[in-house]
Design an enzyme around this catalytic site. Sequence first.
Site, PDB file in Angstrom:
ATOM      1  N   ASN A   9      10.916   9.653  21.430  1.00 12.54           N
ATOM      2  CA  ASN A   9      10.204  10.565  22.331  1.00 12.54           C
ATOM      3  C   ASN A   9      10.847  11.935  22.159  1.00 12.54           C
ATOM      4  OD1 ASN A   9       9.158  12.024  24.456  1.00 12.54           O
ATOM      5  ND2 ASN A   9      10.100  10.790  26.068  1.00 12.54           N
ATOM      6  N   TRP A  10      10.160  12.804  21.425  1.00  9.67           N
ATOM      7  CA  TRP A  10      10.763  14.104  21.091  1.00  9.67           C
ATOM      8  C   TRP A  10      10.688  15.092  22.251  1.00  9.67           C
ATOM      9  CZ3 TRP A  10       9.077  15.404  15.340  1.00  9.67           C
ATOM     10  CH2 TRP A  10       9.528  14.382  14.504  1.00  9.67           C
ATOM     11  N   LYS A  11       9.928  14.737  23.282  1.00  2.00           N
ATOM     12  CA  LYS A  11       9.762  15.627  24.448  1.00  2.00           C
ATOM     13  C   LYS A  11       9.315  17.018  23.972  1.00  2.00           C
ATOM     14  CE  LYS A  11      12.952  12.670  26.871  1.00  2.00           C
ATOM     15  NZ  LYS A  11      13.978  12.501  27.883  1.00  2.00           N
ATOM     16  N   SER A 212      19.542   7.089  27.117  1.00  5.48           N
ATOM     17  CA  SER A 212      20.781   7.318  26.353  1.00  5.48           C
ATOM     18  C   SER A 212      21.090   6.189  25.376  1.00  5.48           C
ATOM     19  CB  SER A 212      21.954   7.577  27.299  1.00  5.48           C
ATOM     20  OG  SER A 212      21.702   8.736  28.091  1.00  5.48           O
ATOM     21  N   GLY A 233      15.191   9.246  23.358  1.00  3.30           N
ATOM     22  CA  GLY A 233      14.978  10.679  23.539  1.00  3.30           C
ATOM     23  C   GLY A 233      15.910  11.453  22.616  1.00  3.30           C
ATOM     24  N   GLY A 234      17.026  11.915  23.168  1.00  2.00           N
ATOM     25  CA  GLY A 234      17.959  12.785  22.437  1.00  2.00           C
ATOM     26  C   GLY A 234      18.269  12.324  21.019  1.00  2.00           C
TER      27      GLY A 234
HETATM   28  P1  PGA Z   1      17.313   9.810  26.237  1.00  5.81           P
HETATM   29  O1  PGA Z   1      15.774   9.831  26.696  1.00  5.81           O
HETATM   30  O2  PGA Z   1      17.402   8.843  25.085  1.00  5.81           O
HETATM   31  O3  PGA Z   1      17.596  11.217  25.828  1.00  5.81           O
HETATM   32  O4  PGA Z   1      18.099   9.364  27.418  1.00  5.81           O
HETATM   33  C1  PGA Z   1      15.023   8.651  26.770  1.00  5.81           C
HETATM   34  C2  PGA Z   1      13.638   8.967  27.270  1.00  5.81           C
HETATM   35  O5  PGA Z   1      13.495   9.833  28.141  1.00  5.81           O
HETATM   36  O6  PGA Z   1      12.645   8.360  26.833  1.00  5.81           O
END
Ligand code: PGA
Length: 250
Positions: A9-11, A212, A233-234
Amino acid sequence: MRRPLVAGNWKMNGSLSSVRDLLVAIKANITQVSRAEIVVCPPAIFLPETQSLLQDSPISWGGQDLSIYDSGAYTGEISGPMFQDFGCKYIIVGHSERRTYHKESNALVAEKFAAAVKFGLIPIFCVGETLEQRESGATEDIVAQQVDAVVEHGSISLLGQGVIAYEPVWAIGTGRTATPDQAQDVHNFIRQRIANYSQDVAQSVRILYGGSMKPGNAGELLAKADIDGGLIGGASLNAADFLAIGMAAN
Ligand code: PGA
């Protein structure tokens, strides 16, 4: 047998040039991932570029949110058929950032889930509790309400057409991960909840962990019986890290 799924999920990150670089780097080493299905969800504006770079690869792609409508006067929205036009297979619905910043309710998320399925997209349906909810012992109630909303809006077979992502809100982007046991407990709870409606759906639906997830903790999380992959995400913004998580599912 549930095939593991690792979705990025690149946001709201990236530029045309960084997106190209990231896609090329993931594609170049994708053969190292032997078992998991790999999906990237870039910002929608980069989907044409994503499609043209990935169409001859085993990597799938998707969007981060969709409208409940198929077309019309809904400024700024993007519909299921539009995502389909650009070859999307998946679409994230109900991410906690949308639930929080855009006030998306369980009922609206359920409508989005149904809209995705209607237009041939597989929803990656996010559920999860806040820190306050966890500390007050409400995790199971919250997650049950989120899951039940889709069944109540549609049916258990509708729910079975998606992928669920358990993302404890307190673990998203914080570097604070649920322990493998904490995650497994909630994944197992979700599967049992679904089993109350249908054993078949409970056994076949994939439940991803998100919050995370990194190369350093992915192996332990993915080894748990009810964790079928990750929503990242990250770490999905770095090709080597993202692929390492994919490889942890080998
Ligand atoms: P994160 O995000 O891996 O940066 O915690 C996960 C997500 O929001 O899908």
